[in-house]
Motif scaffolding. Sequence first.
Motif, PDB file in Angstrom:
ATOM      1  N   LYS A  41       0.807  -1.190  -0.150  1.00 15.75           N
ATOM      2  CA  LYS A  41      -0.086   0.061   0.025  1.00 15.75           C
ATOM      3  C   LYS A  41       0.820   1.331   0.031  1.00 15.75           C
ATOM      4  O   LYS A  41       0.525   2.164  -0.605  1.00 15.75           O
ATOM      5  CB  LYS A  41      -0.826  -0.111   1.055  1.00 15.75           C
ATOM      6  N   PHE A  42       2.017   1.249   0.662  1.00 12.63           N
ATOM      7  CA  PHE A  42       2.956   2.356   0.792  1.00 12.63           C
ATOM      8  C   PHE A  42       4.082   2.237   0.355  1.00 12.63           C
ATOM      9  O   PHE A  42       5.066   2.947   0.210  1.00 12.63           O
ATOM     10  CB  PHE A  42       3.123   2.724   2.259  1.00 12.63           C
ATOM     11  N   ARG A  43       4.296   1.362  -0.651  1.00  9.95           N
ATOM     12  CA  ARG A  43       5.419   0.905  -1.532  1.00  9.95           C
ATOM     13  C   ARG A  43       6.009   2.253  -2.352  1.00  9.95           C
ATOM     14  O   ARG A  43       7.127   2.305  -2.485  1.00  9.95           O
ATOM     15  CB  ARG A  43       5.315  -0.268  -2.340  1.00  9.95           C
ATOM     16  N   ASN A  44       5.057   2.908  -3.206  1.00 11.75           N
ATOM     17  CA  ASN A  44       5.570   3.744  -3.824  1.00 11.75           C
ATOM     18  C   ASN A  44       5.140   5.338  -3.423  1.00 11.75           C
ATOM     19  O   ASN A  44       4.986   6.241  -3.937  1.00 11.75           O
ATOM     20  CB  ASN A  44       4.909   3.653  -5.309  1.00 11.75           C
ATOM     21  N   ILE A  45       4.826   5.505  -2.101  1.00  9.89           N
ATOM     22  CA  ILE A  45       4.286   6.674  -1.282  1.00  9.89           C
ATOM     23  C   ILE A  45       5.737   6.946  -0.792  1.00  9.89           C
ATOM     24  O   ILE A  45       6.334   6.595  -0.080  1.00  9.89           O
ATOM     25  CB  ILE A  45       3.461   6.145  -0.306  1.00  9.89           C
TER      26      ILE A  45
END
Length: 322
Positions: free
Chosen positions: A252-256
Motif C-alpha cells: 500500500k505504501f510501496r510507492n508513497i
Amino acid sequence: MNNRIVIITGANSGIGRAAATKFAEEGYHVIMACRNLEISREVQKQIVEVTKNEKVELMELDVSSFASIREFCSQFWNKFDKLDILIHNAAYLNHGEKVYQLSKDNIELTFATNTFGPYLMTNLMREHLAKSEDPRILHACTTNIRHFFDTKRKLELDNLHGEYKDSQPYNVYKRYGDSKMALLMLTFKFAEEFKEAGIQVNAIQIPAVKLSKETIKKLSPFFRVLAWMQHPFATSPESMANIYYEICTSDKFRNITGKLINEYGQIVKVSEYGTSFIEDIKQFKDKRVYPKYADNEEMKEIIWSLCKNLTCNKFEVKKIQH
C-alpha cells in the motif's frame, strides 16, 4: 527466510519497543539503537523470548550526539552490507523541564535529538539504504505540530546554542513542537533528495499514546494527573507499532514518499480550511490535514541548510579496521 534489516532508534520503551517486537515477530533482523544499554539489554532479552527471533541486536546510540551517530554507523557498516528500513523513533521530551538543555555538540537538546541527529544519521545511511530492494525511512512526528495552525506560530531558531538561555524562558513543549515541525519539513526535503535513489521517506503523525506506569511515575504531579486523565482515550504503543510496520513494509505504501501519515494509515494533506474561528476549530480537530506552514519552501531550505552546516564534515566515516 526474511533477511531484511530494520533499525529502530529508541527501541527500549513505548512505541519503539512495541515496533521492535512487531518486526521481530515478522522475522526481521532488528537493530535496537538505544542510548541506555543497561535498560535495553533486558528489553532485548524479553523481545527475543517472546518472539523466538534470535536476530534482535542491541547497538549503542545517542541520537543527540554526532560522535555517537558516527560510531554507530561505522559499526553497522562493518557488519551489514545494506539497510532496508530506518525508523527514527527516538525523541527527547522531558515533561515539565524548565532548564535549557544542551547536547554534547552544544546544540539545544530537543533539536539535537529530534532534528539534527536524524538528519545526520539518514545521510550516513544513504548508501546502505540504496542497496535495498525496497528501502524506506520513517520519521516519528507528532500531533503537537498542529499548533502551527496558529498563523502566528513560527519556528524559533535563534537560541539553538543557548544564546539567550539566561534571558528567555525555556518551554520544552514548544521546543518539542518546533523540532518535530522541522523534522516534518526534512521528511519532505529528503523525499525529494532521495527520489532518484528509490528511497522512500515518510513521517507518522503520532497522537497521545498510553504511557507505562513507570513513565507516569517519573512525571511531575501535574503532568501525572494529565497522563492518567488521557490514558483511557490514548492510543496504545502496539497499535502505533502496527502502523509503523504497515508504512514500512506493505505494498500500500510501496510507492508513497514525502507524505505525513496519521495513526489510521491515512495520508494527511495540507489544510485548506478558511480563517474563521469555526474553521480554525474544524481544522484543529481534523487529523487528515496538517498546517500550511510545513509546506513553506523558504523555511524548508533554511532547516536543510542549518542541518547541513551543523553537521558539515560529519558525513565521512571510515570503516573500522580489524
